[in-house]
Scaffold this active site. Structure first.
Site, PDB file in Angstrom:
ATOM      1  N   ASP A 232       0.476  -1.407   0.115  1.00  0.00           N
ATOM      2  CA  ASP A 232      -0.012  -0.196   0.155  1.00  0.00           C
ATOM      3  C   ASP A 232       1.031   1.141  -0.080  1.00  0.00           C
ATOM      4  O   ASP A 232       0.697   2.254   0.772  1.00  0.00           O
ATOM      5  CB  ASP A 232      -1.126   0.301   0.818  1.00  0.00           C
ATOM      6  CG  ASP A 232      -1.721  -1.399   1.468  1.00  0.00           C
ATOM      7  OD1 ASP A 232      -2.155  -1.494   0.194  1.00  0.00           O
ATOM      8  OD2 ASP A 232      -2.283  -1.568   2.096  1.00  0.00           O
TER       9      ASP A 232
ATOM     10  N   LYS B  71     -11.471  -6.365  -6.317  1.00  0.00           N
ATOM     11  CA  LYS B  71     -12.586  -5.713  -5.275  1.00  0.00           C
ATOM     12  C   LYS B  71     -13.815  -5.636  -6.226  1.00  0.00           C
ATOM     13  O   LYS B  71     -14.435  -4.669  -6.585  1.00  0.00           O
ATOM     14  CB  LYS B  71     -12.839  -5.132  -4.183  1.00  0.00           C
ATOM     15  CG  LYS B  71     -11.516  -5.506  -2.913  1.00  0.00           C
ATOM     16  CD  LYS B  71     -11.889  -4.345  -1.311  1.00  0.00           C
ATOM     17  CE  LYS B  71     -11.246  -4.577  -0.659  1.00  0.00           C
ATOM     18  NZ  LYS B  71      -9.988  -3.979  -1.246  1.00  0.00           N
TER      19      LYS B  71
ATOM     20  N   HIS C 231     -16.319  -5.356  -9.387  1.00  0.00           N
ATOM     21  CA  HIS C 231     -17.964  -5.538  -8.395  1.00  0.00           C
ATOM     22  C   HIS C 231     -18.583  -4.613  -9.489  1.00  0.00           C
ATOM     23  O   HIS C 231     -18.565  -3.674  -9.835  1.00  0.00           O
ATOM     24  CB  HIS C 231     -18.127  -4.904  -7.289  1.00  0.00           C
ATOM     25  CG  HIS C 231     -19.788  -5.423  -6.645  1.00  0.00           C
ATOM     26  ND1 HIS C 231     -20.583  -6.413  -7.177  1.00  0.00           N
ATOM     27  CD2 HIS C 231     -20.712  -4.572  -6.195  1.00  0.00           C
ATOM     28  CE1 HIS C 231     -21.435  -6.450  -6.888  1.00  0.00           C
ATOM     29  NE2 HIS C 231     -21.767  -5.356  -6.386  1.00  0.00           N
ATOM     30  N   ASP C 232     -19.534  -5.489 -10.835  1.00  0.00           N
ATOM     31  CA  ASP C 232     -19.902  -4.489 -12.006  1.00  0.00           C
ATOM     32  C   ASP C 232     -21.105  -5.700 -12.529  1.00  0.00           C
ATOM     33  O   ASP C 232     -21.475  -6.584 -12.359  1.00  0.00           O
ATOM     34  CB  ASP C 232     -18.341  -4.349 -12.490  1.00  0.00           C
ATOM     35  CG  ASP C 232     -18.701  -3.120 -13.230  1.00  0.00           C
ATOM     36  OD1 ASP C 232     -19.979  -2.485 -13.976  1.00  0.00           O
ATOM     37  OD2 ASP C 232     -18.360  -1.961 -13.499  1.00  0.00           O
TER      38      ASP C 232
END
Length: 232
Positions: free
Chosen positions: A16, A67, A69-70
């Protein structure tokens, strides 16, 4: 519970970081103390996907924490693209339609992980977001759906690992963020455990970021975490 031939694979270092140069420096400092690296939004949007492909070609394992999501077709094609990067793990949100699309797009060597509930959430956060179920029940329900659909593993907090294992069986993967070595600050994580506790709870891979990336000696911290899991 799947076992890796290399105990270092159980530790996934979360990169990160703001840019690829910082990530390259950290990977070089850690050296052979770690073999598995996570690339999330921050680094992905700063050239991190090309970097992930280079890591994979160098023999490291990569976890693309995107992640997804679609709509189904978009998720399916996105998963195919991730497979082409040589990724080992890829996350999608644990909604049934999203998970089915991800399974359709999954290529050889890529394992799909379903994110149940973010480890920065507690029951109050879930209620604020409109979920009627408490987190423990929501995680269990989504894990069961993921197993039925054919997802390879679950991302959940260590607190829910036992319930998840019961629902996905011994062959499913459990990957857990929110892991903090003893004495480290929890930061924005609300459901945390130490690496040893996580391993004892039957977790396959732990994700650790700031305790390693912010350390004066990240290699030594990575080595201690691997050793703690080995001794659990």
């Amino acid at each position: 519970m799947p076992e890796s031939a290399d105990p270092r694979d159980r530790l996934i270092v979360a990169l990160d970081l703001p840019d690829v140069e910082a990530a390259e420096r950290l990977v070089a400092r850690i050296g052979d103390a770690a073999t598995f690296y996570k690339i999330g939004y921050r680094l992905a949007y700063a050239g991190g996907l090309d970097f992930a492909a280079r890591l994979a070609k160098s023999g490291k394992k990569t976890f693309l924490d995107l992640k997804l999501h679609d709509i189904g077709n978009t998720v399916e094609e996105g998963v195919r693209s991730a497979s082409a990067l040589g990724a080992t793990f890829l996350t999608v949100h644990a909604y049934p339609q999203t998970m089915r699309a991800a399974v359709r797009g999954r290529g050889p060597g890529l394992k799909i992980l379903a994110v149940t509930v973010l480890t920065s959430y507690d029951d109050a956060d879930a209620a604020e977001a409109g979920y009627a179920l408490p987190i423990a029940d929501l995680v269990a329900r989504r894990a069961e759906q993921a197993a039925e659909i054919g997802i390879d593993g679950i991302v959940c907090s260590a607190v829910e690992a036992g319930a998840v294992r019961h629902r996905i069986g011994p062959s499913g993967l459990i990957v857990t963020p929110g892991i903090r070595p003893a004495g480290a600050e929890a930061g924005d994580q609300k459901r945390v455990m130490t690496p040893g506790q996580a391993r004892a709870a039957g977790i396959d891979h732990v994700v650790v970021g700031r305790p390693i990336t912010g350390a004066d000696d990240p290699r030594a911290v990575a080595q201690r975490i691997v050793a703690e899991m080995e001794d659990a």
